[in-house]
Scaffold this active site. Structure first.
Site, short mmCIF file in Angstrom:
data_model
loop_
_atom_site.label_atom_id
_atom_site.label_comp_id
_atom_site.label_asym_id
_atom_site.label_seq_id
_atom_site.Cartn_x
_atom_site.Cartn_y
_atom_site.Cartn_z
N GLU A 56 0.86 -1.19 0.00
CA GLU A 56 0.00 0.00 0.00
C GLU A 56 0.89 1.23 0.00
O GLU A 56 2.02 1.19 0.47
CB GLU A 56 -0.88 0.06 1.25
CG GLU A 56 -1.88 -1.07 1.38
CD GLU A 56 -2.69 -0.97 2.67
OE1 GLU A 56 -3.39 -1.95 2.96
OE2 GLU A 56 -2.62 0.05 3.38
N HIS A 66 -1.23 3.21 8.71
CA HIS A 66 -2.27 2.20 8.58
C HIS A 66 -1.67 0.94 9.19
O HIS A 66 -0.83 0.27 8.58
CB HIS A 66 -2.65 1.97 7.11
CG HIS A 66 -3.69 0.89 6.94
ND1 HIS A 66 -3.83 0.18 5.77
CD2 HIS A 66 -4.62 0.40 7.79
CE1 HIS A 66 -4.81 -0.71 5.91
NE2 HIS A 66 -5.30 -0.59 7.14
#
Length: 260
Positions: free
Chosen positions: A78, A134
């Site tokens: 990501e 995250h």
């Protein structure tokens, strides 16, 4: 100055090529002067390019962006993406936090923070850093605790106390239980103010979990925060969306805060 962190589930070409979903994403992001977007799954930055085109449809300089490299311990990667209004803030510096040796298995984060330093002429605090995270749900406690080390690193690197740490920390429900907070330095240290309370619901699903957080350090930054402005933005209620449409956008709400 309005700032948000938004985990947009599987943000990539498929989502951005859907006109309905992309228009809602743009509508949400236009609320903000700085927005962190997490879960960017876009190896060639096609979706990021489309997002910026859409954000800048009316004025080519409405938004600029900073994006990290693809981050992750295995083939699943990501990026962290920041979009921001250059008429409000500018990027002074960026760096990728070094969290140890990935191949040795002693790195601290699944997706180590890509830190950005902003200049903000219109607020009390004139310069501040944003540390995005995250977290990996199964390692949430350890990763949130390790943000304390990132804070110290940023403070030392840029001689800066005004630091905002934000994102989908997975900081609630089964991933961080009430008994575990005492082992998390980011929570126990009085240096930090947690602006999104444990009672908040930052999920668009039926769960009630305060996964997404905004944490601030530094007296200038803390005094710039507008009292009750730190909340999840329930776009489903705001735009009158069905459950299905809301979840198609994301399973998380953005968390936002206003600085003055």
């Amino acid at each position: 100055l309005k700032i948000a962190a938004f985990n947009i589930r599987t943000f990539g070409e498929t989502k951005m090529s859907n006109a309905t979903l992309s228009s809602y994403i743009v509508r949400i992001l236009r609320r903000y002067d700085i927005a962190l977007i997490e879960q960017v799954r876009d190896s060639h930055l096609v979706a990021v390019g489309k997002l910026l085109d859409d954000l800048n449809q009316d004025d080519p300089n409405s938004y600029h962006y900073v994006v990290s490299e693809p981050l992750g311990r295995n083939s699943y990667k990501e990026r962290y993406l920041f979009v921001f209004r250059p008429n409000k803030v500018s990027v002074l510096d960026t760096y990728q936090y070094d969290d140890g040796c990935e191949s040795c298995g002693n790195d601290s984060f699944s997706r180590e923070p890509a830190v950005v330093k902003f200049s903000s002429p219109s607020t009390k605090v004139k310069a501040f850093a944003i540390v995005p995270l995250h977290s990996a749900p199964s390692d949430a406690v350890a990763e949130i605790n390790s943000l304390y080390d990132v804070y110290l690193d940023v403070q030392q690197k840029w001689d800066l106390n005004d630091i905002m740490l934000m994102g989908d920390f997975n900081a609630d429900c089964s991933y961080v239980t009430s008994s575990q907070w005492s082992s998390i330095r980011l929570r126990t240290s009085s240096t930090f103010q947690w602006l999104i309370p444990d009672s908040a619901d930052t999920t668009a699903t039926s769960t009630n979990c305060a996964y997404d957080r905004i944490v601030v350090a530094g007296s200038l930054l803390q005094s710039s925060v507008v009292g009750p402005s730190a909340v999840p933005f329930d776009f489903q209620a705001a735009y009158g969306l069905s459950n299905e449409m809301a979840l198609a956008i994301s399973d998380h709400y953005p968390v936002e805060v206003t600085l003055t």
